[in-house]
Design a protein around this motif. Structure first.
Motif, mmCIF file in Angstrom:
data_model
loop_
_atom_site.group_PDB
_atom_site.id
_atom_site.type_symbol
_atom_site.label_atom_id
_atom_site.label_comp_id
_atom_site.label_asym_id
_atom_site.label_seq_id
_atom_site.Cartn_x
_atom_site.Cartn_y
_atom_site.Cartn_z
ATOM 1 N N LYS A 177 27.521 -23.050 4.520
ATOM 2 C CA LYS A 177 26.608 -24.017 5.147
ATOM 3 C C LYS A 177 25.158 -23.593 4.979
ATOM 4 C CE LYS A 177 29.894 -25.473 8.655
ATOM 5 N NZ LYS A 177 30.214 -25.427 10.097
ATOM 6 N N ALA A 178 24.900 -22.309 5.141
ATOM 7 C CA ALA A 178 23.531 -21.799 4.977
ATOM 8 C C ALA A 178 23.061 -22.008 3.535
ATOM 9 C CB ALA A 178 23.467 -20.327 5.351
ATOM 10 N N SER A 179 23.939 -21.749 2.579
ATOM 11 C CA SER A 179 23.590 -21.953 1.167
ATOM 12 C C SER A 179 23.355 -23.425 0.874
ATOM 13 C CB SER A 179 24.691 -21.408 0.260
ATOM 14 O OG SER A 179 24.783 -20.013 0.365
ATOM 15 N N TYR A 180 24.209 -24.275 1.421
ATOM 16 C CA TYR A 180 24.051 -25.722 1.237
ATOM 17 C C TYR A 180 22.689 -26.176 1.758
ATOM 18 C CZ TYR A 180 24.564 -30.710 1.915
ATOM 19 O OH TYR A 180 24.356 -32.066 1.888
ATOM 20 N N LYS A 181 22.345 -25.752 2.958
ATOM 21 C CA LYS A 181 21.076 -26.165 3.558
ATOM 22 C C LYS A 181 19.887 -25.626 2.770
ATOM 23 C CE LYS A 181 22.989 -26.777 8.170
ATOM 24 N NZ LYS A 181 23.021 -26.304 9.559
ATOM 25 N N LYS A 182 20.012 -24.421 2.219
ATOM 26 C CA LYS A 182 18.935 -23.856 1.401
ATOM 27 C C LYS A 182 18.709 -24.721 0.161
ATOM 28 C CE LYS A 182 17.361 -19.692 -0.916
ATOM 29 N NZ LYS A 182 16.057 -19.561 -0.335
ATOM 30 N N VAL A 183 19.794 -25.122 -0.496
ATOM 31 C CA VAL A 183 19.660 -25.975 -1.688
ATOM 32 C C VAL A 183 19.050 -27.318 -1.305
ATOM 33 C CG1 VAL A 183 20.911 -27.202 -3.507
ATOM 34 C CG2 VAL A 183 21.520 -24.853 -2.959
ATOM 35 N N ARG A 184 19.520 -27.916 -0.229
ATOM 36 C CA ARG A 184 18.980 -29.202 0.215
ATOM 37 C C ARG A 184 17.498 -29.099 0.517
ATOM 38 N NH1 ARG A 184 22.169 -33.529 2.376
ATOM 39 N NH2 ARG A 184 20.121 -34.418 2.794
ATOM 40 N N GLU A 219 15.116 -14.968 -8.005
ATOM 41 C CA GLU A 219 15.197 -14.072 -9.158
ATOM 42 C C GLU A 219 16.582 -13.434 -9.268
ATOM 43 O OE1 GLU A 219 12.104 -11.189 -9.433
ATOM 44 O OE2 GLU A 219 10.549 -12.654 -8.986
ATOM 45 N N ASN A 220 17.247 -13.255 -8.149
ATOM 46 C CA ASN A 220 18.541 -12.580 -8.134
ATOM 47 C C ASN A 220 19.619 -13.490 -8.717
ATOM 48 O OD1 ASN A 220 21.232 -11.852 -7.008
ATOM 49 N ND2 ASN A 220 20.054 -10.177 -6.102
ATOM 50 N N ILE A 221 20.252 -13.033 -9.787
ATOM 51 C CA ILE A 221 21.249 -13.843 -10.480
ATOM 52 C C ILE A 221 22.458 -14.147 -9.597
ATOM 53 C CG2 ILE A 221 22.429 -11.893 -11.564
ATOM 54 C CD1 ILE A 221 21.757 -15.252 -13.270
ATOM 55 N N ASN A 222 22.818 -13.212 -8.714
ATOM 56 C CA ASN A 222 23.956 -13.443 -7.822
ATOM 57 C C ASN A 222 23.645 -14.546 -6.808
ATOM 58 O OD1 ASN A 222 25.589 -11.466 -9.037
ATOM 59 N ND2 ASN A 222 24.625 -9.859 -7.810
ATOM 60 N N THR A 223 22.429 -14.554 -6.307
ATOM 61 C CA THR A 223 22.014 -15.607 -5.381
ATOM 62 C C THR A 223 21.969 -16.947 -6.113
ATOM 63 O OG1 THR A 223 20.693 -14.033 -4.113
ATOM 64 C CG2 THR A 223 20.185 -16.382 -3.821
ATOM 65 N N GLN A 224 21.434 -16.946 -7.320
ATOM 66 C CA GLN A 224 21.400 -18.189 -8.126
ATOM 67 C C GLN A 224 22.804 -18.734 -8.293
ATOM 68 O OE1 GLN A 224 19.559 -17.362 -11.895
ATOM 69 N NE2 GLN A 224 17.607 -16.789 -10.981
ATOM 70 N N GLN A 225 23.743 -17.872 -8.664
ATOM 71 C CA GLN A 225 25.113 -18.317 -8.899
ATOM 72 C C GLN A 225 25.751 -18.849 -7.627
ATOM 73 O OE1 GLN A 225 26.499 -18.425 -12.086
ATOM 74 N NE2 GLN A 225 27.838 -19.792 -10.966
ATOM 75 N N ALA A 226 25.512 -18.187 -6.513
ATOM 76 C CA ALA A 226 26.081 -18.637 -5.241
ATOM 77 C C ALA A 226 25.574 -20.030 -4.867
ATOM 78 C CB ALA A 226 25.740 -17.638 -4.133
ATOM 79 N N LEU A 227 24.279 -20.265 -5.071
ATOM 80 C CA LEU A 227 23.707 -21.574 -4.748
ATOM 81 C C LEU A 227 24.193 -22.653 -5.706
ATOM 82 C CD1 LEU A 227 20.062 -20.534 -3.807
ATOM 83 C CD2 LEU A 227 21.957 -21.087 -2.262
ATOM 84 N N ILE A 228 24.305 -22.305 -6.985
ATOM 85 C CA ILE A 228 24.820 -23.261 -7.963
ATOM 86 C C ILE A 228 26.266 -23.609 -7.647
ATOM 87 C CG2 ILE A 228 25.466 -23.527 -10.399
ATOM 88 C CD1 ILE A 228 22.864 -21.913 -11.056
ATOM 89 N N ASN A 229 27.047 -22.625 -7.222
ATOM 90 C CA ASN A 229 28.443 -22.886 -6.875
ATOM 91 C C ASN A 229 28.570 -23.847 -5.698
ATOM 92 O OD1 ASN A 229 29.430 -21.248 -8.897
ATOM 93 N ND2 ASN A 229 29.700 -19.471 -7.569
ATOM 94 N N ILE A 230 27.647 -23.803 -4.777
ATOM 95 C CA ILE A 230 27.668 -24.723 -3.635
ATOM 96 C C ILE A 230 27.501 -26.162 -4.116
ATOM 97 C CG2 ILE A 230 26.325 -25.483 -1.617
ATOM 98 C CD1 ILE A 230 28.201 -23.103 -1.081
ATOM 99 N N CYS A 231 26.666 -26.332 -5.112
ATOM 100 C CA CYS A 231 26.408 -27.673 -5.637
ATOM 101 C C CYS A 231 27.649 -28.226 -6.326
ATOM 102 C CB CYS A 231 25.247 -27.646 -6.607
ATOM 103 S SG CYS A 231 23.722 -27.111 -5.832
#
Length: 76
Positions: free
Chosen positions: A33-40, A64-76
């Motif tokens: 949910k936190a990741s979803y809201k960050k992307v939104r 910049e962190n590739i792991n964070t990028q991947q986590a946010l992309i996965n939420i989408c």
């Protein structure tokens, strides 16, 4: 205790997202949910209304962190 952000409570996309993660553990669901809201918040609109390439570029510019990028992309 911090007050809950109710900005997404009546949002159809967020409600569908919550439904899709209801079988996850409470801590995983909270993280998702936190990741979803960050992307939104980054996009300023519903994820479904944004082109995939745009979502990826916005996430990459913000993080910049590739792991964070991947986590946010996965939420989408």
């Amino acid at each position: 205790m911090r007050p809950k952000n109710s900005d997404y409570n009546n949002d159809t996309e967020f409600q569908q997202f919550q439904e899709s993660i209801k079988d996850k553990s409470p801590s995983t669901a909270k993280s998702y949910k936190a990741s979803y809201k960050k992307v939104r918040d980054l996009l300023g609109k519903a994820i479904r209304d944004t082109a995939e390439e745009t979502v990826i570029k916005v996430i990459q510019v913000d993080n910049e962190n590739i792991n964070t990028q991947q986590a946010l992309i996965n939420i989408c």
